[in-house]
Design an enzyme around this catalytic site. Sequence first.
Site, mmCIF file in Angstrom:
data_model
loop_
_atom_site.group_PDB
_atom_site.id
_atom_site.type_symbol
_atom_site.label_atom_id
_atom_site.label_comp_id
_atom_site.label_asym_id
_atom_site.label_seq_id
_atom_site.Cartn_x
_atom_site.Cartn_y
_atom_site.Cartn_z
ATOM 1 N N GLY A 11 0.839 -1.204 0.000
ATOM 2 C CA GLY A 11 0.000 0.000 0.000
ATOM 3 C C GLY A 11 0.870 1.248 0.000
ATOM 4 O O GLY A 11 1.856 1.319 0.730
ATOM 5 N N ARG A 72 1.116 -5.154 -5.212
ATOM 6 C CA ARG A 72 1.254 -6.322 -4.341
ATOM 7 C C ARG A 72 1.340 -7.517 -5.283
ATOM 8 O O ARG A 72 0.426 -7.742 -6.057
ATOM 9 C CB ARG A 72 0.047 -6.440 -3.407
ATOM 10 C CG ARG A 72 -0.041 -5.310 -2.395
ATOM 11 C CD ARG A 72 -1.112 -5.582 -1.358
ATOM 12 N NE ARG A 72 -1.047 -4.610 -0.277
ATOM 13 C CZ ARG A 72 -1.934 -3.633 -0.073
ATOM 14 N NH1 ARG A 72 -2.963 -3.518 -0.879
ATOM 15 N NH2 ARG A 72 -1.797 -2.800 0.931
ATOM 16 N N ASP A 103 5.200 -4.733 6.079
ATOM 17 C CA ASP A 103 5.762 -6.046 6.432
ATOM 18 C C ASP A 103 5.766 -7.027 5.261
ATOM 19 O O ASP A 103 6.688 -7.832 5.121
ATOM 20 C CB ASP A 103 5.090 -6.641 7.675
ATOM 21 C CG ASP A 103 3.582 -6.721 7.553
ATOM 22 O OD1 ASP A 103 3.033 -6.234 6.538
ATOM 23 O OD2 ASP A 103 2.951 -7.275 8.469
ATOM 24 N N THR A 125 4.235 2.799 5.591
ATOM 25 C CA THR A 125 2.831 2.355 5.608
ATOM 26 C C THR A 125 2.068 3.274 6.549
ATOM 27 O O THR A 125 2.616 3.685 7.583
ATOM 28 C CB THR A 125 2.673 0.894 6.096
ATOM 29 O OG1 THR A 125 1.308 0.682 6.498
ATOM 30 C CG2 THR A 125 3.555 0.549 7.277
ATOM 31 N N ILE A 126 0.834 3.577 6.198
ATOM 32 C CA ILE A 126 0.054 4.441 7.096
ATOM 33 C C ILE A 126 -0.323 3.715 8.383
ATOM 34 O O ILE A 126 -0.744 4.336 9.349
ATOM 35 C CB ILE A 126 -1.234 4.975 6.421
ATOM 36 C CG1 ILE A 126 -2.197 3.829 6.070
ATOM 37 C CG2 ILE A 126 -0.908 5.834 5.214
ATOM 38 C CD1 ILE A 126 -3.608 4.310 5.731
ATOM 39 N N ASP A 127 -0.171 2.379 8.406
ATOM 40 C CA ASP A 127 -0.700 1.601 9.538
ATOM 41 C C ASP A 127 0.120 1.724 10.826
ATOM 42 O O ASP A 127 -0.377 1.417 11.905
ATOM 43 C CB ASP A 127 -0.791 0.117 9.151
ATOM 44 C CG ASP A 127 -1.706 -0.117 7.959
ATOM 45 O OD1 ASP A 127 -2.604 0.721 7.733
ATOM 46 O OD2 ASP A 127 -1.532 -1.127 7.251
ATOM 47 N N ASP A 129 2.402 -0.194 11.876
ATOM 48 C CA ASP A 129 2.331 -1.522 12.508
ATOM 49 C C ASP A 129 3.637 -2.307 12.416
ATOM 50 O O ASP A 129 3.633 -3.534 12.468
ATOM 51 C CB ASP A 129 1.190 -2.329 11.859
ATOM 52 C CG ASP A 129 1.390 -2.513 10.353
ATOM 53 O OD1 ASP A 129 2.269 -1.840 9.780
ATOM 54 O OD2 ASP A 129 0.671 -3.318 9.752
ATOM 55 N N ARG A 171 -5.384 -1.829 9.015
ATOM 56 C CA ARG A 171 -5.323 -3.291 8.898
ATOM 57 C C ARG A 171 -5.550 -3.921 10.272
ATOM 58 O O ARG A 171 -6.588 -3.661 10.859
ATOM 59 C CB ARG A 171 -3.979 -3.712 8.298
ATOM 60 C CG ARG A 171 -4.026 -5.050 7.606
ATOM 61 C CD ARG A 171 -2.691 -5.410 7.013
ATOM 62 N NE ARG A 171 -2.355 -4.619 5.860
ATOM 63 C CZ ARG A 171 -2.765 -4.889 4.628
ATOM 64 N NH1 ARG A 171 -3.513 -5.930 4.389
ATOM 65 N NH2 ARG A 171 -2.429 -4.126 3.619
ATOM 66 N N ALA A 186 -12.520 11.870 20.972
ATOM 67 C CA ALA A 186 -13.631 10.919 20.795
ATOM 68 C C ALA A 186 -14.098 10.367 22.144
ATOM 69 O O ALA A 186 -13.357 10.381 23.126
ATOM 70 C CB ALA A 186 -13.163 9.767 19.901
ATOM 71 N N ILE A 250 -9.120 7.802 1.262
ATOM 72 C CA ILE A 250 -8.725 9.206 1.438
ATOM 73 C C ILE A 250 -7.550 9.287 2.427
ATOM 74 O O ILE A 250 -6.710 10.177 2.363
ATOM 75 C CB ILE A 250 -9.931 10.047 1.913
ATOM 76 C CG1 ILE A 250 -9.633 11.527 1.786
ATOM 77 C CG2 ILE A 250 -10.343 9.715 3.337
ATOM 78 C CD1 ILE A 250 -10.839 12.413 2.075
HETATM 79 O O1 F6P Z 1 -1.681 -1.170 4.643
HETATM 80 C C1 F6P Z 1 -2.281 0.021 4.251
HETATM 81 C C2 F6P Z 1 -3.769 -0.180 4.050
HETATM 82 O O2 F6P Z 1 -4.312 1.064 3.632
HETATM 83 C C3 F6P Z 1 -4.521 -0.710 5.251
HETATM 84 O O3 F6P Z 1 -4.777 0.264 6.220
HETATM 85 C C4 F6P Z 1 -5.759 -1.266 4.585
HETATM 86 O O4 F6P Z 1 -6.335 -2.298 5.360
HETATM 87 C C5 F6P Z 1 -5.226 -1.786 3.279
HETATM 88 O O5 F6P Z 1 -4.013 -1.121 3.032
HETATM 89 C C6 F6P Z 1 -6.154 -1.586 2.108
HETATM 90 O O6 F6P Z 1 -5.592 -2.216 1.016
HETATM 91 P P1 F6P Z 1 -6.066 -1.953 -0.483
HETATM 92 O O7 F6P Z 1 -5.592 -0.595 -0.879
HETATM 93 O O8 F6P Z 1 -5.396 -3.041 -1.251
HETATM 94 O O9 F6P Z 1 -7.555 -2.026 -0.477
#
Ligand code: F6P
Length: 319
Positions: A11, A72, A103, A125-127, A129, A171, A186, A250
């Site tokens: 991603g 990917r 990862d 990665t934005i996650d 993680d 994710r 929140a 977004i």
């Molecule tokens: O790993 C980055 C991410 O944006 C996750 O937050 C999300 O679950 C996933 O990729 C979405 O993947 P795709 O762009 O293949 O739908």
Amino acid sequence: MKKIGVLTSGGDAPGMNAAIRAVVRKGIYHDVEVYGISNGFQGLMEGKIEKMELGSVGDIIQRGGTKLFSARSEKFKTDDGQEEAIEQLRKLGIEGLVVIGGDGSFKGAAKLTEKGIPCIGVPGTIDNDIPGTDFTIGFDTALNTIVEAVDKIRDTATSHERTYVIEVMGRDAGDLALWSGLANGAESVIIPERDEPFENVIERLKRGHARGKRHSIIVLAEGVGSGIELGKRIEQTSKLETRVTVLGHIQRGGRPTGFDRVLASRLGAKAVDLLLAGEAGIMVGIQNNQLTHHRIADVLNKPHNLNMSLYKLMGELSI
Ligand code: F6P
């Protein structure tokens, strides 16, 4: 090492361009030829490789996405795919690779390293993680995108006296949900790393409503489940009018924040230094604002650690 390659995989994340720029410029600074590989490992197998110059990475530091595109690839997970990739590198005399991604990308980097192509991983990665780094490239920008979106939703939530469930990406990790929940004030954040009893969420909502709150925000990490389902359940149980927003992709686009640009520049440059120093199978990271590096194999074996003190603080501030 006289020729190195760089690719982005998995991603995309805002700041990847700044990392590519750092790799190219730092390589050239050290008199090394740098080759850009388009479309991640898929493009590597297909030989989509071009020499980059100083100007190839001009005017990209401020752009989201990745100039080298991303993919990917299932085929690259096979031995045949990896051999094809190595063949392409050998043809051009490319001796080492910088792999920018998450990862999944690091698994590919570890495989290539095992097979004789030294790779250095840069966490993008934005996650957020990835173990071994406090922050991944793109997390801060995605966080700020969420914060801005939730601020806007809060305006309309207040006007209409509604409860909002906001589903965010991540994710299997709850970092984006937790940090945005804290930053947006929140009522609840629901993340995969912690069980939040549904009754607690309802209880907090009702308490806020009883003391005159005109809106409530619940941030849900996608790894827990569907925001739409949660929204329905909340409305049925609490009898409060509820809406759901799934922020979606977004969160992955947009101009990288200053923080992500600086982080990406530091990590990308460090990756080149390590490659030229003869390191292989290593991921660069940042911990306590110091650049660090860890073996990719160790990173892949460790569970991701969320900052639990933030979760505790979130609970204390949303009483
Ligand atoms: O790993 C980055 C991410 O944006 C996750 O937050 C999300 O679950 C996933 O990729 C979405 O993947 P795709 O762009 O293949 O739908």
